[in-house]
Design a protein around this motif. Structure first.
Motif, PDB file in Angstrom:
ATOM      1  N   LEU A 115       3.672   0.155   1.419  1.00  0.00           N
ATOM      2  CA  LEU A 115       3.077   0.825   2.578  1.00  0.00           C
ATOM      3  C   LEU A 115       3.646   2.236   2.742  1.00  0.00           C
ATOM      4  CD1 LEU A 115       2.926  -2.075   5.198  1.00  0.00           C
ATOM      5  CD2 LEU A 115       1.005  -0.940   4.047  1.00  0.00           C
ATOM      6  N   LYS A 116       4.959   2.355   2.488  1.00  0.00           N
ATOM      7  CA  LYS A 116       5.573   3.679   2.563  1.00  0.00           C
ATOM      8  C   LYS A 116       4.948   4.624   1.543  1.00  0.00           C
ATOM      9  CE  LYS A 116       9.957   6.081   1.720  1.00  0.00           C
ATOM     10  NZ  LYS A 116      11.380   5.919   1.329  1.00  0.00           N
ATOM     11  N   LEU A 117       4.756   4.139   0.326  1.00  0.00           N
ATOM     12  CA  LEU A 117       4.183   4.987  -0.721  1.00  0.00           C
ATOM     13  C   LEU A 117       2.716   5.289  -0.462  1.00  0.00           C
ATOM     14  CD1 LEU A 117       5.839   3.191  -3.773  1.00  0.00           C
ATOM     15  CD2 LEU A 117       6.378   5.493  -2.963  1.00  0.00           C
ATOM     16  N   LEU A 118       1.968   4.287  -0.018  1.00  0.00           N
ATOM     17  CA  LEU A 118       0.533   4.483   0.222  1.00  0.00           C
ATOM     18  C   LEU A 118       0.260   5.383   1.418  1.00  0.00           C
ATOM     19  CD1 LEU A 118      -0.759   0.861  -0.470  1.00  0.00           C
ATOM     20  CD2 LEU A 118      -1.080   2.886  -1.918  1.00  0.00           C
ATOM     21  N   ARG A 119       1.261   5.532   2.289  1.00  0.00           N
ATOM     22  CA  ARG A 119       1.118   6.436   3.429  1.00  0.00           C
ATOM     23  C   ARG A 119       1.658   7.830   3.122  1.00  0.00           C
ATOM     24  NH1 ARG A 119       3.438   1.979   7.726  1.00  0.00           N
ATOM     25  NH2 ARG A 119       1.492   0.800   8.009  1.00  0.00           N
ATOM     26  N   HIS A 120       2.257   7.959   1.940  1.00  0.00           N
ATOM     27  CA  HIS A 120       2.857   9.247   1.554  1.00  0.00           C
ATOM     28  C   HIS A 120       1.787  10.078   0.858  1.00  0.00           C
ATOM     29  CE1 HIS A 120       5.682  12.150  -0.115  1.00  0.00           C
ATOM     30  NE2 HIS A 120       6.630  11.620   0.639  1.00  0.00           N
ATOM     31  N   LEU A 130       0.450  10.004  -3.214  1.00  0.00           N
ATOM     32  CA  LEU A 130      -0.888   9.589  -3.616  1.00  0.00           C
ATOM     33  C   LEU A 130      -1.631  10.706  -4.337  1.00  0.00           C
ATOM     34  CD1 LEU A 130      -2.144   7.522  -0.533  1.00  0.00           C
ATOM     35  CD2 LEU A 130      -1.439   6.672  -2.779  1.00  0.00           C
ATOM     36  N   ALA A 131      -1.539  11.916  -3.791  1.00  0.00           N
ATOM     37  CA  ALA A 131      -2.253  13.032  -4.415  1.00  0.00           C
ATOM     38  C   ALA A 131      -1.714  13.308  -5.820  1.00  0.00           C
ATOM     39  CB  ALA A 131      -2.138  14.278  -3.538  1.00  0.00           C
ATOM     40  N   LEU A 132      -0.392  13.300  -5.975  1.00  0.00           N
ATOM     41  CA  LEU A 132       0.199  13.544  -7.289  1.00  0.00           C
ATOM     42  C   LEU A 132      -0.132  12.415  -8.268  1.00  0.00           C
ATOM     43  CD1 LEU A 132       3.659  14.875  -6.115  1.00  0.00           C
ATOM     44  CD2 LEU A 132       2.084  16.119  -7.604  1.00  0.00           C
ATOM     45  N   THR A 133      -0.120  11.183  -7.752  1.00  0.00           N
ATOM     46  CA  THR A 133      -0.429  10.038  -8.609  1.00  0.00           C
ATOM     47  C   THR A 133      -1.857  10.104  -9.123  1.00  0.00           C
ATOM     48  OG1 THR A 133       1.179   8.593  -7.526  1.00  0.00           O
ATOM     49  CG2 THR A 133      -0.654   7.527  -8.657  1.00  0.00           C
ATOM     50  N   SER A 163       5.792   1.798 -10.808  1.00  0.00           N
ATOM     51  CA  SER A 163       4.802   0.773 -11.118  1.00  0.00           C
ATOM     52  C   SER A 163       3.531   0.954 -10.304  1.00  0.00           C
ATOM     53  CB  SER A 163       5.385  -0.623 -10.885  1.00  0.00           C
ATOM     54  OG  SER A 163       5.727  -0.795  -9.527  1.00  0.00           O
ATOM     55  N   LEU A 164       3.662   1.246  -9.012  1.00  0.00           N
ATOM     56  CA  LEU A 164       2.471   1.451  -8.190  1.00  0.00           C
ATOM     57  C   LEU A 164       1.711   2.683  -8.658  1.00  0.00           C
ATOM     58  CD1 LEU A 164       0.716   0.706  -5.773  1.00  0.00           C
ATOM     59  CD2 LEU A 164       2.224   2.104  -4.326  1.00  0.00           C
ATOM     60  N   GLY A 165       2.444   3.755  -8.960  1.00  0.00           N
ATOM     61  CA  GLY A 165       1.782   4.955  -9.467  1.00  0.00           C
ATOM     62  C   GLY A 165       1.065   4.693 -10.768  1.00  0.00           C
ATOM     63  N   GLY A 166       1.729   3.974 -11.672  1.00  0.00           N
ATOM     64  CA  GLY A 166       1.091   3.645 -12.947  1.00  0.00           C
ATOM     65  C   GLY A 166      -0.123   2.769 -12.767  1.00  0.00           C
ATOM     66  N   THR A 167      -0.054   1.803 -11.847  1.00  0.00           N
ATOM     67  CA  THR A 167      -1.200   0.929 -11.595  1.00  0.00           C
ATOM     68  C   THR A 167      -2.390   1.725 -11.079  1.00  0.00           C
ATOM     69  OG1 THR A 167       0.161  -1.005 -11.139  1.00  0.00           O
ATOM     70  CG2 THR A 167      -2.034  -0.995 -10.188  1.00  0.00           C
TER      71      THR A 167
END
Length: 398
Positions: free
Chosen positions: A204-209, A213-216, A342-346
């Motif tokens: 949730l922290k990453l998905l709200r960042h 998200l934009a960089l990923t 892992s989330l970024g790669g996914t």
């Protein structure tokens, strides 16, 4: 290159090259495999989509696991799974079983993509991390040069099934490399227990960042342009341009030169001009190059030399974008580097797989649908670079 960069670059680069080899060795054989198994080009593209889908989803497991158990154990398990998938492909009696084998390969191959990223974050940050990432990409760059030629040679000597037998052997060699040359980089004191609550909080922290998200997705759509090329180029180059598997392998290698050559300058340019300006300008160059190439294709002048030159220029810009974006995405998330990786790669793999799936119905063996899908990826990369620049602190843009 200093010793602190050289050794981990060689080891992590060789491990990270397992996944690209699983794709690049396979490419020259795709038309022949389709004919051998009595299936169509669109079904054969499913072998690419299934690999990327599994590759992306499995990263959600390997990242948190690597934060809990250390970096080496997930690599061991991933390589074993990859070996099993390779053997399934070797003896696949049908296209359906080949797709299943490719899915299993992707489940295993994800480990040697996500865990090395976390190891980079363990060892370095900032420009040093970018240097190590670029050095690893230099090692990985052997894949588009050697893998397609090796695949074409194996197909000529022993048939397409030998390609997957060799990939199984490569996984075994990678296990030995991990056991003997890769030290553990995450000490027990820094490990975090895996729990659904902690994963949910971290995600949730990453998905709200917004910047993460934009960089990923910026890197994701850049990679997606490769995925589209990988899925369609062997058919375009053989059907539209009349190349043999060996000729396609050489053309594929040349198209990759721009990317891997320019990636070696990412850290130096970032230190001199700032990572953000380099990434934004390179993303702009990539987007414009893909749009110009699409325009040439629409005008009916997309000959083989023009396509290769245009993709070379586009990929040269992309070589500055990918390593910089990957490092920047993880920069603020060191405490959950495995999960962030892992989330970024996914998300990136799903974006790439989605682009392949969406473009497949429009593919007719000609070059224009491929150029159109790549231009969509270039446009998204350009727009996302603007989003990242608009959300970054003013000091980061200098």
């Amino acid at each position: 290159m200093s010793a602190s960069i050289l050794r981990p670059a060689l080891v992590l680069g060789l491990l990270s090259a397992v996944g690209p080899f699983a794709i690049d060795m396979f490419l020259p054989a795709m038309p022949d495999i389709g004919a051998s198994l009595g299936t169509s080009a669109s079904v054969m593209q499913g072998t690419i989509t299934s690999y990327f889908l599994a590759f992306g989803l499995a990263q959600l497991i390997y990242g948190p696991w690597a934060d809990q158990a250390g970096r080496r154990l997930p690599i061991y398990v991933g390589l074993l799974i990859f070996m099993i998938g390779s053997l399934v492909c070797t003896f696949a009696p049908s296209a359906t079983m080949l797709i299943v084998g490719r899915f299993i390969q992707g489940l295993g191959g994800a480990a040697v993509m996500v865990v090395p990223r976390a190891i980079i974050r363990d060892l370095h940050t900032g420009h040093e991390a970018t240097r190590l990432m670029a050095a690893i990409m230099l090692v990985i760059s052997i894949s588009p040069f050697l893998a397609p030629l090796a695949g074409a040679g194996l197909m000529y000597l022993a048939g397409w099934r030998a390609i997957f037998a060799v990939l199984a052997a490569a996984a075994l060699i990678s296990l030995v490399i991990t056991r003997t040359l890769l030290p553990e980089t995450l000490p027990p004191s820094a490990r975090q227990p895996v729990s659904l609550a902690a994963m949910r909080t971290g995600m949730l922290k990453l998905l709200r960042h917004r910047s993460f998200l934009a960089l990923t997705f910026l890197g994701g759509f850049g990679l997606a342009s490769f995925f589209v090329f990988i899925a369609q180029a062997s058919f375009v180059y053989s059907q539209a341009f009349g190349l043999t598997p060996t000729q396609f392998s050489l053309a594929f290698a040349l198209n990759a030169v721009g990317f891997f050559a320019s990636s070696q300058f990412a850290a130096k340019l970032g230190m001199r001009y700032g990572a953000m300006p380099v990434m934004v300008r390179a993303s702009t160059g990539f987007g414009l190059a893909t749009l110009i190439l699409l325009g040439i294709g629409i005008s009916g002048h997309a000959s083989l030399p023009v396509v290769m030159a245009g993709l070379f220029c586009a990929n040269a810009c992309l070589g500055l974008v990918i390593p910089t974006a990957m490092v920047m995405a993880l920069e603020e998330h060191g405490e959950i580097a495995g999960l962030a990786s892992s989330l970024g790669g996914t998300l990136q793999m799903l974006a790439g797989g989605l682009m392949v799936a969406l473009s497949a119905p429009f593919f007719d063996g000609s070059v224009l649908p491929m150029l159109g899908a790549i231009a969509v990826c270039g446009t998204m990369t350009l727009l996302l670079a603007r989003v990242v620049a608009s959300t970054a602190p003013r000091t980061a843009q200098a």
